[in-house]
Design a protein around this motif. Structure first.
Motif, PDB file in Angstrom:
ATOM      1  N   TYR A  41       1.020  -1.015  -0.112  1.00 37.79           N
ATOM      2  CA  TYR A  41       0.118   0.131  -0.188  1.00 37.79           C
ATOM      3  C   TYR A  41       0.928   1.231  -0.229  1.00 37.79           C
ATOM      4  N   TRP A  45       1.064   4.037  -2.912  1.00 37.57           N
ATOM      5  CA  TRP A  45       0.938   5.533  -2.174  1.00 37.57           C
ATOM      6  C   TRP A  45       1.925   6.509  -2.799  1.00 37.57           C
ATOM      7  N   HIS A  69      -7.694   5.309   3.550  1.00 40.34           N
ATOM      8  CA  HIS A  69      -7.926   3.785   3.020  1.00 40.34           C
ATOM      9  C   HIS A  69      -6.912   2.976   3.784  1.00 40.34           C
ATOM     10  N   ARG A  70      -5.936   3.306   4.450  1.00 37.67           N
ATOM     11  CA  ARG A  70      -5.001   2.697   4.827  1.00 37.67           C
ATOM     12  C   ARG A  70      -5.558   1.578   5.927  1.00 37.67           C
ATOM     13  N   TYR A  73      -6.837  -1.319   4.216  1.00 34.68           N
ATOM     14  CA  TYR A  73      -5.737  -2.314   3.569  1.00 34.68           C
ATOM     15  C   TYR A  73      -5.002  -3.017   4.899  1.00 34.68           C
ATOM     16  N   ARG A  82      -6.977  -6.859  -0.297  1.00 38.58           N
ATOM     17  CA  ARG A  82      -5.684  -5.690   0.094  1.00 38.58           C
ATOM     18  C   ARG A  82      -5.801  -4.965  -1.273  1.00 38.58           C
ATOM     19  N   ILE A  86      -6.490  -1.163  -2.132  1.00 38.81           N
ATOM     20  CA  ILE A  86      -5.582   0.058  -2.947  1.00 38.81           C
ATOM     21  C   ILE A  86      -6.158   0.561  -4.009  1.00 38.81           C
TER      22      ILE A  86
END
Length: 416
Positions: A41, A45, A69-70, A73, A82, A86
């Motif tokens: 992730y 990013w 959104h972390r 994930y 996952r 993403i």
């Protein structure tokens, strides 16, 4: 030695150190800056922050987007979950050629193959023998409202030989939920029973397929040649050919071959099908329909003649839909603008940015838009190309019927 750099946006032919002009950026493998960084992730990013074509990231607070959104994930338990997290992050950008893929998707293998040359040093790390391939049956599918439908079957492939049709809903494989790759993984040369629903509300039927190893580039090239056929209509011989992927000049050579001295050389007219699949087409490919250019015939001492700059001087119609994307949209735009023939179907995807591929530290794939694109000064991103003859087509439960193709044939057969 001639090599190909292929992309879902446009293709670049590379011969030594030279390449013809193109909008595509070279694909490259991404190496994490810190060996202890395991969060894919974070790789994605940072890549977006550093490489996305719009340095202002469309006005987004990218730090805030990453934070947003972390957690999803981090909570994910599977590769699919996952990847979903993403893609939720990437979706904030609302840009084509910006997506994350895993090895459970056929698109993953197709795109790695498209970018095979620039990723050549990384591919052996993730593919046995350095060969990009997967066990499959040769078809395009699309998930619609939680159901999987066949949108195309490749000619002479296992799916077609087994009797699968465009429009079929695939419900299960060997009694388990259908997966694009997982249902056939480790089963090349064996048989898999698919539960297929051909009509809405009806019971499923069993269709047994025999998966084989699929080399994306090879099957796409063979599909161009094998799709070519003559359709008799109103006393005319209408040629048909479909380009499943245009990410490489070899597909254009196949088109030229079937038109100049192959199955379609005696056709009275042509249906050029650019629906679905991958882009990658170079604008120069349209020259085949520009009758003002010269054609050079080269004949060797054995009497064999090879045509250079072949031109199709007969009527032609183009098929497009919402799966016609990227470089194919450039062709649709130019075909329509220059009046080469009728464009039949639905508005194209509006997916025209130049993308780059990154193999991430876990072997998954990021496609990222790194350059904007315009055709004759017009941006097609988010807009697409409208057909000259609109023919809606809901592929679900179509049972092999194709109203868009039927309309194109009628147009050519009637001389309209």
């Amino acid at each position: 030695m001639r090599a190909l750099v292929r992309s879902g946006a446009l293709a670049v032919a590379v011969a030594g150190a030279q390449a013809f002009p193109s909008l595509i950026s070279e694909a490259r493998a991404y190496e994490p800056k810190r060996e202890d960084e395991t969060a894919v992730y974070e790789e994605v990013w940072r890549l977006v922050r550093e490489r996305f074509y719009d340095p202002k990231l469309k006005g987004l607070d990218w730090q805030a987007m990453g934070d947003k959104h972390r957690a999803a994930y981090a909570a994910a338990k599977t590769d699919s979950q996952r990847s979903t997290a993403i893609n939720a992050l990437l979706g904030e950008l609302d840009a084509s050629h910006t997506h994350h893929y895993t090895k459970d998707e056929t698109a993953y293998y197709e795109l790695v193959d498209i970018f095979a040359y620039p990723l050549r040093r990384q591919i052996p790390k993730h593919f046995s023998g350095g060969k990009v391939r997967y066990a499959g049956v040769g078809m395009f599918t699309r998930d619609i409202n939680g159901k999987t439908f066949v949108t195309a079957v490749f000619p002479n492939g296992p799916a077609e030989k087994a009797g699968l049709l465009a429009g079929d809903e695939i419900v299960a494989a060997d009694g388990k939920p259908f997966q694009q790759v997982g249902s056939f993984r480790g089963k090349a040369g064996e048989k898999v029973a698919l539960a297929v629903r051909r009509a809405a509300g009806e019971a499923t039927i069993d269709i047994v397929v025999a998966p084989k190893w699929i080399d994306p580039g090879e099957i796409f090239e063979a599909a161009v040649r094998d799709s070519a056929r003559i359709i008799e209509a109103n006393g005319k011989r209408i040629g048909y050919v479909r380009i499943y992927s245009y990410a490489g000049s070899e597909y254009q050579r196949q088109l030229e071959d079937v038109l100049s001295d192959g199955k379609l050389k005696d056709a009275d007219a042509l249906v050029w099908d650019l629906r679905d699949g991958w882009g990658g087409a170079h604008p120069s490919y349209l020259s085949i329909f520009n009758t003002y250019g010269p054609t050079l015939a080269l004949t060797g001492r054995n009497g064999a003649t090879h045509l250079v700059g072949y031109r199709w001087g007969k009527p032609v119609a183009m098929l497009v839909n919402d799966g016609t994307r990227s470089g194919k949209e450039v062709l649709a735009y130019g075909f329509k603008k220059n009046g080469f023939g009728q464009v039949v179907g639905e508005r194209t995807a509006g997916a025209l940015l130049a993308g780059t591929a990154f193999l991430l530290s876990d072997g998954s794939l990021l496609i990222l838009a790194v350059e904007d694109a315009a055709v004759d000064g017009e941006r097609l991103e988010g807009k697409g190309v409208a057909p000259t003859i609109e023919v809606p087509f809901d592929v679900r439960y179509a049972a092999g019927k194709d109203p868009q193709l039927d309309r194109a044939i009628a147009v050519l057969a009637d001389g309209a």
